[in-house]
Design a protein around this motif. Sequence first.
Motif, short mmCIF file in Angstrom:
data_model
loop_
_atom_site.label_atom_id
_atom_site.label_comp_id
_atom_site.label_asym_id
_atom_site.label_seq_id
_atom_site.Cartn_x
_atom_site.Cartn_y
_atom_site.Cartn_z
N GLU A 7 0.81 -1.22 0.00
CA GLU A 7 0.00 0.00 0.00
C GLU A 7 0.84 1.28 0.00
OE1 GLU A 7 -3.33 0.21 -0.15
OE2 GLU A 7 -3.64 -1.96 -0.12
N LYS A 10 3.65 3.65 -5.04
CA LYS A 10 2.93 4.21 -6.19
C LYS A 10 3.39 3.42 -7.41
CE LYS A 10 0.60 7.72 -4.55
NZ LYS A 10 -0.85 7.80 -4.75
N SER A 118 -2.47 3.90 -7.18
CA SER A 118 -2.39 3.35 -5.82
C SER A 118 -2.31 1.84 -5.93
CB SER A 118 -3.64 3.74 -5.03
OG SER A 118 -4.76 3.04 -5.55
#
Length: 129
Positions: A7, A10, A118
């Motif tokens: 998480e 990028k 994301s």
Amino acid sequence: MDLEYPEDLKYLDSHEYARLDGEIATIGISAFAIDQLGDLVFLELPEIGDALERGESFGSVESVKAVEDLYPPVSGTVIERNEAMIESPELIAEDPYGEGWLLKLRINDPDELEDALSANEYRAQVEGD
């Protein structure tokens, strides 16, 4: 194979990732890309001090199946490259988000990462959710 998408990263459509730590970005390639490529046999990376521009190829990774250009998710200057991965590119697959990083850049503009994907967006794109 159950692939990970950390998480805190990028992602680009071309499967590179960036982990931002202040003005330093660690660049690598995703587990999905490694899974698709198969066994990695050669890695070409820029030299320390090279200026990289987002969207312009900085090197390539070669597998038994294909050669893929690598693109930086953000512009900056190479401050470190992972010599161990150049010597043994097959090791990237063992820990793509940890020891298998490729480059560290001193970035020019962190805003360049605003349109990167994301983890959830990238997962949806590559898994076709």
